[in-house]
Design an enzyme around this catalytic site. Structure first.
Site, mmCIF file in Angstrom:
data_model
loop_
_atom_site.group_PDB
_atom_site.id
_atom_site.type_symbol
_atom_site.label_atom_id
_atom_site.label_comp_id
_atom_site.label_asym_id
_atom_site.label_seq_id
_atom_site.Cartn_x
_atom_site.Cartn_y
_atom_site.Cartn_z
ATOM 1 N N CYS A 197 9.122 14.364 1.321
ATOM 2 C CA CYS A 197 9.011 14.669 2.745
ATOM 3 C C CYS A 197 9.444 13.440 3.539
ATOM 4 C CB CYS A 197 7.573 15.001 3.072
ATOM 5 S SG CYS A 197 7.360 15.427 4.772
ATOM 6 N N CYS A 227 6.730 16.410 -22.503
ATOM 7 C CA CYS A 227 6.773 17.639 -23.313
ATOM 8 C C CYS A 227 7.634 17.493 -24.575
ATOM 9 C CB CYS A 227 7.240 18.818 -22.462
ATOM 10 S SG CYS A 227 9.002 18.805 -22.090
ATOM 11 N N ASN A 275 3.745 15.558 -2.281
ATOM 12 C CA ASN A 275 4.291 14.302 -2.812
ATOM 13 C C ASN A 275 4.578 14.418 -4.301
ATOM 14 O OD1 ASN A 275 1.987 12.765 -4.435
ATOM 15 N ND2 ASN A 275 1.065 13.914 -2.753
ATOM 16 N N CYS A 295 11.458 13.689 -23.805
ATOM 17 C CA CYS A 295 10.578 13.666 -22.616
ATOM 18 C C CYS A 295 9.180 13.193 -23.034
ATOM 19 C CB CYS A 295 10.498 15.068 -22.017
ATOM 20 S SG CYS A 295 9.309 15.209 -20.670
ATOM 21 N N THR A 300 1.808 13.204 -7.199
ATOM 22 C CA THR A 300 0.797 14.185 -7.592
ATOM 23 C C THR A 300 1.412 15.271 -8.466
ATOM 24 O OG1 THR A 300 -0.312 13.794 -5.496
ATOM 25 C CG2 THR A 300 -0.997 15.742 -6.707
ATOM 26 N N ALA A 348 1.484 23.923 4.318
ATOM 27 C CA ALA A 348 2.300 25.089 4.639
ATOM 28 C C ALA A 348 2.478 26.001 3.426
ATOM 29 C CB ALA A 348 3.656 24.630 5.165
#
Ligand SMILES: [Zn+2]
Length: 338
Positions: A179, A239, A124, A236, A127, A32
């Site tokens: 989702c 980064c 998801n 992190c 990914t 979508a």
């Protein structure tokens, strides 16, 4: 005189339009969000669009995935191909590259190298974290977007400037980016895609914007905008000062994925290998029914499960959300080919 981009050029300027024309954007996912972004970007005249998607068009997609038609669903065309077909009719002046594949830690760096920016349209979180690691490593802006139900969320990651997705992981509620079974309405998709494409145009034309996390619920008519500058985390692992890009390491890969909102599991072989769909069909034809075969995939039913096998050895097994059961079905179809 080419008047095609006249109205946009009045807004972004001649130089701005040239920068748009020279850009190469990769859209990861052609569901979508990917459909909506791709159509706007193609009409805007982005020089090159790369569209990556692992799936094919189904009837349940037509409610919100605006590039696809009933004909695409009947033929079970891979979304990347159906998207390219439609987009090239909308704008024949631009280059569109369609890739039918699963984005993973093996291929992500090669996919995004030399692109101007990445538009996130995956379904998801696994990914997204892989893309985020690669985007920071290669210093490519990553335009994040997600929606579920009537709720949407968008922010843009500019490596070394803004926090990355990994920094924000604890601030972004899981229920809003995973989702599930609550469904989705297309107006929510359109808003997220509009934010994403706006940020893409701002990045390409060098327009300054604040690092704002936008979220909204269009059904409840609620929205918020939070400046996330201060959420950059020095520790992190993606980064921060001592980074190791953990999601680009293999141990974060799964070989089976339960597909978002569907009673289906994807099986991904550990190495990509081209298989012959025709030979596979000839070998298994006595045990399968309802066969559709085209240049990209073989769809058939075995016992009560529908299996869709792609040329790269991936398969989507419907009628189960049990990885072990899916693997057993997969092995009935594919084991001798790999
Ligand atoms: Zn980070």
């Amino acid at each position: 005189m080419n008047t095609r981009y006249k109205k946009q050029e009045l807004f972004v300027g001649k130089t701005g339009q040239q920068l748009v024309r020279q850009a190469h954007i990769i859209i990861i996912g052609a569901g979508a969000l990917g459909s909506a972004s791709a159509e706007m970007l193609a009409r805007a005249g982005i020089g090159k669009l790369t569209i990556v998607d692992r799936d094919y068009v189904e009837w349940s997609n037509l409610q919100r995935q605006q590039l696809y038609t009933e004909d695409d669903a009947t033929k079970k065309l891979p979304k990347a191909i159906a998207a390219k077909n439609r987009l090239q009719k909308i704008n024949s002046e631009i280059t569109i590259e369609a890739l039918i594949m699963d984005v993973n830690s093996h291929n992500i760096e090669q996919l995004i190298a030399n692109t101007s920016l990445i538009v996130d349209a995956t379904d998801n979180f696994e990914t997204r974290l892989i893309v985020n690691d690669a985007a920071v490593k290669l210093q490519i802006p990553f335009v994040f977007g997600a929606c579920v139900g009537s709720y949407g969320l968008q922010f843009t990651i500019i490596p070394e400037v803004t926090p990355c997705l990994h920094c924000l992981i604890d601030h972004v509620s899981d229920q809003h980016i995973t989702c599930d079974t609550v469904g989705i309405i297309s107006p929510a998709v359109q808003i997220v895609a509009s934010y994403q494409v706006t940020q893409a145009l701002q990045l390409l034309t060098g327009t300054y914007f604040e690092p704002i996390l936008k979220s909204f619920d269009i059904w409840k008519d609620e929205s918020s905008a939070i400046n996330i500058s201060s959420l950059r985390n020095n520790n992190c692992l993606t980064c921060g000062m001592d980074r190791n890009y953990p999601f680009l390491s293999l141990h974060h890969e799964t070989k089976t994925d339960i597909l978002c909102g569907r009673d289906a599991v994807q099986i991904r072989p550990s190495t990509n290998r081209s298989i012959s769909l025709k030979n596979t069909y000839e070998r298994i034809q006595h045990i399968v029914t309802h066969v559709i075969i085209n240049s990209y995939l073989l769809s058939c039913t075995i016992e009560n499960n529908r299996i869709v096998l792609f040329k790269d050895g991936r398969a989507i097994i419907h009628g189960t959300h049990q990885p072990d059961e899916a693997r057993t079905i997969y092995n009935k179809i594919v084991q001798h080919n790999l």
